[in-house]
Design an enzyme around this catalytic site. Sequence first.
Site, PDB file in Angstrom:
ATOM      1  N   TYR A  65       0.946  -1.399   0.316  1.00 48.72           N
ATOM      2  CA  TYR A  65      -0.650  -0.317  -0.226  1.00 48.72           C
ATOM      3  C   TYR A  65       1.133   1.485  -0.271  1.00 48.72           C
ATOM      4  O   TYR A  65       1.644   1.379   0.742  1.00 48.72           O
ATOM      5  CB  TYR A  65      -1.118   0.312   1.153  1.00 48.72           C
ATOM      6  CG  TYR A  65      -2.288  -0.982   1.602  1.00 48.72           C
ATOM      7  CD1 TYR A  65      -2.291  -2.030   0.769  1.00 48.72           C
ATOM      8  CD2 TYR A  65      -2.273  -1.749   2.662  1.00 48.72           C
ATOM      9  CE1 TYR A  65      -3.173  -2.609   0.165  1.00 48.72           C
ATOM     10  CE2 TYR A  65      -3.391  -2.865   2.661  1.00 48.72           C
ATOM     11  CZ  TYR A  65      -3.606  -3.253   1.085  1.00 48.72           C
ATOM     12  OH  TYR A  65      -4.302  -4.733   1.316  1.00 48.72           O
ATOM     13  N   LEU A 206     -17.053  -3.300   2.151  1.00 40.38           N
ATOM     14  CA  LEU A 206     -18.659  -2.369   2.155  1.00 40.38           C
ATOM     15  C   LEU A 206     -18.392  -2.129   0.858  1.00 40.38           C
ATOM     16  O   LEU A 206     -18.678  -0.992   0.115  1.00 40.38           O
ATOM     17  CB  LEU A 206     -18.012  -0.401   2.660  1.00 40.38           C
ATOM     18  CG  LEU A 206     -18.376  -0.967   4.241  1.00 40.38           C
ATOM     19  CD1 LEU A 206     -17.364   1.176   4.620  1.00 40.38           C
ATOM     20  CD2 LEU A 206     -19.160  -0.761   4.564  1.00 40.38           C
ATOM     21  N   ILE A 250     -12.444  -5.493   8.074  1.00 37.07           N
ATOM     22  CA  ILE A 250     -11.201  -4.634   7.807  1.00 37.07           C
ATOM     23  C   ILE A 250     -11.903  -3.782   7.283  1.00 37.07           C
ATOM     24  O   ILE A 250     -11.139  -3.317   6.259  1.00 37.07           O
ATOM     25  CB  ILE A 250     -10.081  -4.631   7.694  1.00 37.07           C
ATOM     26  CG1 ILE A 250      -9.975  -6.004   6.694  1.00 37.07           C
ATOM     27  CG2 ILE A 250      -9.371  -5.696   8.957  1.00 37.07           C
ATOM     28  CD1 ILE A 250      -8.562  -6.629   5.816  1.00 37.07           C
ATOM     29  N   LYS A 252     -12.457   0.326   5.340  1.00 38.94           N
ATOM     30  CA  LYS A 252     -11.031   1.454   5.395  1.00 38.94           C
ATOM     31  C   LYS A 252     -12.008   2.749   5.869  1.00 38.94           C
ATOM     32  O   LYS A 252     -12.924   2.987   4.970  1.00 38.94           O
ATOM     33  CB  LYS A 252     -10.153   1.218   4.620  1.00 38.94           C
ATOM     34  CG  LYS A 252      -8.898   2.507   4.091  1.00 38.94           C
ATOM     35  CD  LYS A 252      -9.578   3.285   3.001  1.00 38.94           C
ATOM     36  CE  LYS A 252      -9.015   4.800   3.202  1.00 38.94           C
ATOM     37  NZ  LYS A 252      -9.806   6.268   2.092  1.00 38.94           N
ATOM     38  N   VAL A 254     -11.590   7.150   6.087  1.00 40.05           N
ATOM     39  CA  VAL A 254     -11.296   8.439   6.378  1.00 40.05           C
ATOM     40  C   VAL A 254     -11.761   9.204   7.247  1.00 40.05           C
ATOM     41  O   VAL A 254     -11.231   9.916   7.607  1.00 40.05           O
ATOM     42  CB  VAL A 254     -10.345   8.814   5.228  1.00 40.05           C
ATOM     43  CG1 VAL A 254      -8.661  10.173   5.943  1.00 40.05           C
ATOM     44  CG2 VAL A 254      -8.921   8.013   4.570  1.00 40.05           C
ATOM     45  N   ASN A 262     -18.495   2.954  11.521  1.00 39.74           N
ATOM     46  CA  ASN A 262     -18.100   1.545  11.899  1.00 39.74           C
ATOM     47  C   ASN A 262     -18.315   1.429  12.992  1.00 39.74           C
ATOM     48  O   ASN A 262     -18.864  -0.293  13.164  1.00 39.74           O
ATOM     49  CB  ASN A 262     -16.974   2.090  11.122  1.00 39.74           C
ATOM     50  CG  ASN A 262     -17.680   2.357   9.369  1.00 39.74           C
ATOM     51  OD1 ASN A 262     -18.124   2.322   8.552  1.00 39.74           O
ATOM     52  ND2 ASN A 262     -16.386   2.307   8.460  1.00 39.74           N
TER      53      ASN A 262
HETATM   54  P1  NDP Z   1     -13.649  -0.733   1.959  1.00 35.49           P
HETATM   55  O1  NDP Z   1     -15.044  -2.095   1.180  1.00 35.49           O
HETATM   56  O2  NDP Z   1     -13.563  -0.976   3.672  1.00 35.49           O
HETATM   57  O3  NDP Z   1     -14.607   0.585   0.983  1.00 35.49           O
HETATM   58  C1  NDP Z   1     -13.542   1.612   1.884  1.00 35.49           C
HETATM   59  C2  NDP Z   1     -14.614   3.212   1.005  1.00 35.49           C
HETATM   60  O4  NDP Z   1     -15.951   2.630   2.229  1.00 35.49           O
HETATM   61  C3  NDP Z   1     -13.629   4.027   1.688  1.00 35.49           C
HETATM   62  O5  NDP Z   1     -13.769   4.850   0.144  1.00 35.49           O
HETATM   63  C4  NDP Z   1     -14.620   4.863   2.077  1.00 35.49           C
HETATM   64  O6  NDP Z   1     -14.302   6.438   2.974  1.00 35.49           O
HETATM   65  C5  NDP Z   1     -15.807   4.617   2.075  1.00 35.49           C
HETATM   66  N1  NDP Z   1     -17.069   4.557   3.149  1.00 35.49           N
HETATM   67  C6  NDP Z   1     -15.682   3.686   5.169  1.00 35.49           C
HETATM   68  N2  NDP Z   1     -17.190   3.958   5.687  1.00 35.49           N
HETATM   69  C7  NDP Z   1     -17.804   3.926   5.290  1.00 35.49           C
HETATM   70  C8  NDP Z   1     -19.252   4.841   6.024  1.00 35.49           C
HETATM   71  N3  NDP Z   1     -19.769   4.229   7.156  1.00 35.49           N
HETATM   72  N4  NDP Z   1     -20.173   5.126   4.852  1.00 35.49           N
HETATM   73  C9  NDP Z   1     -20.364   5.267   3.039  1.00 35.49           C
HETATM   74  N5  NDP Z   1     -18.941   5.184   3.081  1.00 35.49           N
HETATM   75  C10 NDP Z   1     -18.120   4.498   3.635  1.00 35.49           C
HETATM   76  O7  NDP Z   1     -12.607  -0.896   0.629  1.00 35.49           O
HETATM   77  P2  NDP Z   1     -11.142  -1.462   0.985  1.00 35.49           P
HETATM   78  O8  NDP Z   1     -10.932  -1.852  -0.326  1.00 35.49           O
HETATM   79  O9  NDP Z   1     -10.514  -0.269   1.939  1.00 35.49           O
HETATM   80  O10 NDP Z   1     -10.726  -3.046   1.708  1.00 35.49           O
HETATM   81  C11 NDP Z   1     -10.617  -2.535   3.564  1.00 35.49           C
HETATM   82  C12 NDP Z   1      -9.521  -3.622   4.180  1.00 35.49           C
HETATM   83  O11 NDP Z   1      -9.266  -4.653   3.046  1.00 35.49           O
HETATM   84  C13 NDP Z   1      -8.216  -2.286   2.386  1.00 35.49           C
HETATM   85  O12 NDP Z   1      -8.030  -1.213   3.680  1.00 35.49           O
HETATM   86  C14 NDP Z   1      -6.962  -3.168   2.771  1.00 35.49           C
HETATM   87  O13 NDP Z   1      -6.334  -3.051   4.394  1.00 35.49           O
HETATM   88  C15 NDP Z   1      -7.828  -4.864   2.532  1.00 35.49           C
HETATM   89  N6  NDP Z   1      -7.957  -5.288   1.460  1.00 35.49           N
HETATM   90  C16 NDP Z   1      -7.238  -6.486   1.335  1.00 35.49           C
HETATM   91  C17 NDP Z   1      -6.862  -6.917   0.371  1.00 35.49           C
HETATM   92  C18 NDP Z   1      -6.252  -7.998  -0.201  1.00 35.49           C
HETATM   93  O14 NDP Z   1      -5.725  -8.342  -1.660  1.00 35.49           O
HETATM   94  N7  NDP Z   1      -5.716  -8.475   1.339  1.00 35.49           N
HETATM   95  C19 NDP Z   1      -7.445  -6.650  -0.763  1.00 35.49           C
HETATM   96  C20 NDP Z   1      -7.984  -4.948  -0.290  1.00 35.49           C
HETATM   97  C21 NDP Z   1      -8.484  -4.959   0.278  1.00 35.49           C
HETATM   98  P3  NDP Z   1     -13.106   7.297   3.547  1.00 35.49           P
HETATM   99  O15 NDP Z   1     -11.987   6.785   3.240  1.00 35.49           O
HETATM  100  O16 NDP Z   1     -12.826   9.045   2.720  1.00 35.49           O
HETATM  101  O17 NDP Z   1     -14.067   7.359   4.459  1.00 35.49           O
END
Ligand code: NDP
Length: 294
Positions: A65, A206, A250, A252, A254, A262
């Site tokens: 990352y 999400l 998990i 994510k 910001v 969450n």
């Molecule tokens: P998520 O499904 O966690 O979604 C993240 C997005 O959702 C961001 O844009 C965030 O916005 C938004 N969001 C967060 N909370 C809310 C809410 N309550 N309401 C509306 N929107 C929300 O996607 P990720 O891809 O980030 O997956 C989670 C984590 O899993 C990653 O960050 C990483 O650590 C891991 N991962 C692992 C992978 C692997 O290959 N092992 C692949 C992909 C992810 P904002 O940030 O603006 O709050």
Amino acid sequence: MTLLAASGRAPAMPAVTLPDGAAVPALGQGTWFMGERPERAADEVRALQLGLDLGMRLIDTAEMYADGGAETIVGQAIAGRRDEVFLVSKVYPHNAGGAAAARACEASLRRLGTDRIDLYLLHWPGRIPLQDTIAAMQRLQREGKILRWGVSNFDAQLLDRLLALPGGRDCAVNQVLYHLASRGIDYDLRPLMRRAGMPVMAYCPLAQGGRIKGALLAHPALQEVARRHGATAAQVALAWTLREGGVIAIPKAVDPGHVRENAKAAALRLDQADLRALDAAFPPPSSRQPLDVV
Ligand code: NDP
């Protein structure tokens, strides 16, 4: 269900037990896309710290990352409070063996500002033989640099192969994509992992806030269940991944509003009527599906 005490006034967080008996929070925090833009760094650090205060004490990151940038953000967020946190990081497949694994782990530890990673994952299957990865993980464990290891993006067939290898049963988790609109693992992988006593770590719980699989959070079925509970669609999506235990999600976030939302999802219990409505809108798999990845 075990509950973990959170710091301050945060509610206790449901816990998931790893194969070695360690209890970790069922809701943690993701970090993909953190550490990419310097002007966002302070907000990212604050978001992770807020999440820790609210009981989401597991943080998931990876050397991939932002080329280590996310680990640096995590290091800043946990400075002075390392012992509160269950730290997960991931090694690139091409680094998951021999001297490369030792170098990659050392670099992660430096960026994270710590002497140990609680759980170190092979990010996805690669060309290095699994037996060499197991040996590298065992060496890092003996050196105390990692406390346990696991894998990510393993389908049921590959996980079965891993489990059959010497030492393979020490694998603590398999981190895979899992949300309402991507639930193929309910057919074979989750049952296999349940039998092995190995929790699922659900990434993209999400659906990346709606960027993948269309607008998941805007789906009428999700909205309707959310309305019944006075919750948000995101909270329902998270509560759904946690509905049967044995899953660590998990998300994510910001945006501090997202982080607060969450954290509260851990207390949301979906009832049979909710689950039936969600199954009707997002049918469970009736045959083996290829593993979804991002
Ligand atoms: P998520 O499904 O966690 O979604 C993240 C997005 O959702 C961001 O844009 C965030 O916005 C938004 N969001 C967060 N909370 C809310 C809410 N309550 N309401 C509306 N929107 C929300 O996607 P990720 O891809 O980030 O997956 C989670 C984590 O899993 C990653 O960050 C990483 O650590 C891991 N991962 C692992 C992978 C692997 O290959 N092992 C692949 C992909 C992810 P904002 O940030 O603006 O709050």
